[in-house]
Design a protein around this motif. Structure first.
Motif, PDB file in Angstrom:
ATOM      1  N   ASN A   6     -10.343  -2.485   7.301  1.00 21.77           N
ATOM      2  CA  ASN A   6     -10.398  -2.917   5.910  1.00 21.77           C
ATOM      3  C   ASN A   6      -9.815  -4.329   5.848  1.00 21.77           C
ATOM      4  O   ASN A   6      -8.638  -4.534   6.155  1.00 21.77           O
ATOM      5  CB  ASN A   6      -9.593  -1.962   5.030  1.00 21.77           C
ATOM      6  CG  ASN A   6      -9.662  -2.315   3.556  1.00 21.77           C
ATOM      7  OD1 ASN A   6     -10.413  -3.200   3.140  1.00 21.77           O
ATOM      8  ND2 ASN A   6      -8.874  -1.618   2.750  1.00 21.77           N
ATOM      9  N   ASN A 200     -10.712   9.045  -0.488  1.00 22.04           N
ATOM     10  CA  ASN A 200      -9.796   8.192   0.262  1.00 22.04           C
ATOM     11  C   ASN A 200      -8.372   8.487  -0.163  1.00 22.04           C
ATOM     12  O   ASN A 200      -8.009   8.329  -1.335  1.00 22.04           O
ATOM     13  CB  ASN A 200     -10.101   6.708   0.054  1.00 22.04           C
ATOM     14  CG  ASN A 200      -9.181   5.811   0.861  1.00 22.04           C
ATOM     15  OD1 ASN A 200      -8.343   5.104   0.311  1.00 22.04           O
ATOM     16  ND2 ASN A 200      -9.309   5.854   2.177  1.00 22.04           N
ATOM     17  N   SER A 237      -6.284   5.830   4.316  1.00 27.17           N
ATOM     18  CA  SER A 237      -5.926   4.435   4.550  1.00 27.17           C
ATOM     19  C   SER A 237      -4.579   4.368   5.247  1.00 27.17           C
ATOM     20  O   SER A 237      -3.602   4.984   4.808  1.00 27.17           O
ATOM     21  CB  SER A 237      -5.865   3.667   3.222  1.00 27.17           C
ATOM     22  OG  SER A 237      -7.167   3.503   2.685  1.00 27.17           O
TER      23      SER A 237
END
Length: 290
Positions: A6, A200, A237
């Motif tokens: 990312n 997520n 994440s």
């Protein structure tokens, strides 16, 4: 276990003159390895808490178009677009365009949005949270209809479309996968169960307690709405440490897999470097062959 990068920071040392070349170098390396997706933040101001508001930040969908031209394999998406940033048809058209021009590699990453300072500074709409959820749900419904080639009028509380034509249709069928970011139990994870292909979550250092709980909530929402829980890709994440080894991160990925996660989306404290991408790719290889 899928592993992705990312890109949240664009402050490479040589400044804006070399930014395009540095970005190309990083994404080409990601594309040549086994990494799954290149994600970008969808902000107009720098939102990384380790940076500053006035640091370099590129507009997301223009950047994704650039990335599509310099890659052949990795998937591409935002982590994540605020549902209030763009009118729904414009957002669907942008993702569809990305999908067609990249050969079917686009994601729709979306959430309610959160950055009040950015909204105030840049004149972006950021209504109260209940309204943002309403707009998010309507946007997801509009996306599903446009990708199904349904051109009938849409009448929602916030959006009214007289005849949303989406031509060409995306190459990815039935549509580009939809990821909803956020961990809210009552609304966000229920919207995942109803509308999304992926969720997520965040890597919280509590031994996996929070992630297990959130996945349990998602499973219950799936049961309530009649959706197979296994259809949803569970992403998390996480941050790659500046000196973290490939072995060390591979061990973290194995621990994520034990929690029931399928996909790790990785950020760094600064701009991505070739060394960091290479370490991450090596970790991904070790997870696949473990």
């Amino acid at each position: 276990m899928r592993v992705s990068i990312n890109i949240t920071r664009y402050s490479w040392p040589d400044g804006p003159e070399r930014l395009g070349a540095e970005l190309e170098r990083i994404v080409r390396l990601a594309d040549q390895t086994g990494l799954d997706t290149v994600w970008v933040s969808d902000h107009l101001l720098q939102a990384d808490p380790t940076s500053t508001l006035d640091a370099e930040m590129l507009e997301a969908y223009t950047t994704l178009g650039f990335l599509a031209a310099h890659t052949r394999r990795v998937r591409l998406g935002t982590m994540v677009t605020a549902a209030t940033f763009r009118p729904p048809a414009l957002l669907v058209k942008a993702v569809t365009t990305l999908d067609v021009l990249s050969g079917g590699r686009a994601w729709l990453g979306i959430g309610t949005g959160h950055h009040q300072g950015e909204a105030d500074a840049m004149g972006l709409p950021l209504p109260p949270l209940p309204e943002r959820f309403e707009r998010l749900e309507e946007t997801l419904r509009i996306a599903a209809r446009m990708w199904a080639n349904d051109t009938s009028p849409f009448e929602g509380r916030h959006f009214r479309l007289g005849g949303p034509v989406n031509s060409p249709q995306p190459l990815r069928r039935p549509h580009p996968p939809v990821l909803i970011g956020g961990m809210g139990e009552q609304k966000t994870l229920r919207l995942v169960a109803l509308h999304a292909d992926a969720c997520n979550l965040f890597d919280i250092p509590d031994g996996g307690r929070t992630i297990r709980h959130k996945l349990g909530v998602l499973a219950r929402h799936c049961e309530d709405v009649g959706r197979p829980y296994g259809e949803i890709e569970k992403t998390v994440s996480a941050r790659l440490g500046e000196t973290e080894s490939a072995d060390g991160f591979a061990e973290r990925c194995a621990a994520f897999a034990e929690l029931g996660l399928d996909h790790v989306v990785v950020i760094t404290n600064g701009p991505w470097t070739e060394d960091a991408v290479a370490r991450l790719a090596e970790a991904a290889d070790r997870v696949r062959t473990a």
